[in-house]
Design a protein around this motif. Structure first.
Motif: not given
Length: 329
Positions: A7, A9, A37, A41, A293, A295-296, A298-299, A306
């Motif tokens: 994805r 950045s 956003i 993704s 990832d 950039t995430r 939340d993950l 992760q």
């Protein structure tokens, strides 16, 4: 093979939406943030044949491992793929039973130990059908509040990963609603970090307890493989009595076969190559190949895998994760 989960950045330049601010009478600056956003993704339709992704990953000394929170999870999630690799390809396939699951045996005349025996026998029978090697951990965590592991559990997990060194690993998704399934995912992360397995391919598989977010790999199967999956599921008589997973998985697999073509933007499942995937396939098992990832956020805050992939890939410092990992109550 291109990375199906790549994805853009958030730091890379993206075409601005300045023209919209003048063309739309209802424009608000926040709209640009919302659009960025989604556009950051990942592209639509990036889904690959998992056989291609696994080529060279599973070999004689690096088995394909299915981590089963409960005895029937392997059959429900990946029976067709496990059977092909074990029987048709002659590669090592291991199913690991993490928790015995005696609480789900509807037989009040049996004590807990007898219920454990019933479920373990069902698990071993399934492994016989699929050609997999059965391994029973029966962790103490199953009988602890919140499935919290003991020191002996952690030693068992890390020691096993260090000894068997999975080439590929199938685990429940991070969004799974069942705590035992989410803890199994965490145990996988612990095992990978403890054994330093930076080259293990990690895949999330579908379970009945929660959706598989953004699948990026598929495994097609024909009618003969579908019958094998039915046999594997029906090995678990104590569970089929409660829920007809055979019918459920048959319908789901056939629905996924149709949907996978849509996700692939109408292209053939075989990517244009002559293959049995389009000619004989009746169903699909879906997976998500996991990659770190950055950039995430939340993950990173919600998914132990992760964190593990970030540490093993040299992207995260294991001694400095306080800002990423939420504090426990």
């Amino acid at each position: 093979m291109s990375d199906p989960t790549s994805r853009r950045s958030f730091g890379e330049p993206m075409q601005p939406f300045s023209h919209l601010s003048t063309e739309s009478s209802r424009w608000k600056p926040v709209y640009e943030d919302l659009l960025r956003i989604v556009l950051s993704s990942g592209a639509h339709g990036q889904i690959v044949d998992v056989r291609d992704a696994l080529r060279g990953v599973v070999k004689a000394d690096r088995p394909l491992v299915m981590m089963c929170p409960h005895p029937d999870d392997g059959a429900i999630t990946a029976a067709c793929m496990l059977h092909e690799f074990a029987v048709e390809r002659g590669l090592p396939v291991i199913e690991v039973l993490v928790f015995a699951g005696e609480r789900n045996v509807d037989a009040p005349w049996l004590n807990n130990q007898k219920k454990v025996t019933v479920r373990e026998k069902e698990f071993r029978l399934e492994c016989d059908v699929l050609g997999a090697e059965p391994v029973c951990w029966d962790l103490d965590a199953y009988r602890s509040p919140g499935y919290r592991p003991t020191a002996a559990d952690l030693d068992k997990i890390v020691g096993w990963f260090d000894q068997r060194k999975p080439g590929a690993l199938i685990i429940p998704p991070a969004t799974d609603a069942h705590m035992a399934h989410r803890m199994t995912r965490c145990f996988a992360a612990i095992g990978l970090i403890g054994a330093g397995l930076s080259d293990t391919m990690v895949m999330s598989g579908w379970t009945p307890w929660g959706p598989l977010p953004q699948p990026n790999a598929f495994f097609t199967y024909d009618e003969q493989a579908e019958r094998t999956k039915e046999w594997a599921i029906n090995c678990h008589a104590s569970q089929v009595k409660l829920t007809d997973y055979t019918e459920f998985c048959n319908h789901l697999g056939r629905a996924y076969a149709a949907l996978t073509r849509e996700w692939s933007e109408g292209h053939s499942l075989s990517g244009g190559r002559p293959s049995r995937a389009d000619v004989n396939s009746v169903g699909v098992e879906l997976f998500r190949i996991e990659r770190f990832d950055p950039t995430r956020a939340d993950l990173l805050a919600s998914d132990p895998i992760q964190i593990a992939l970030g540490i093993l890939g040299g992207h995260l410092d294991p001694s400095n994760l306080q800002d990423l990992v939420p504090a426990t109550a």
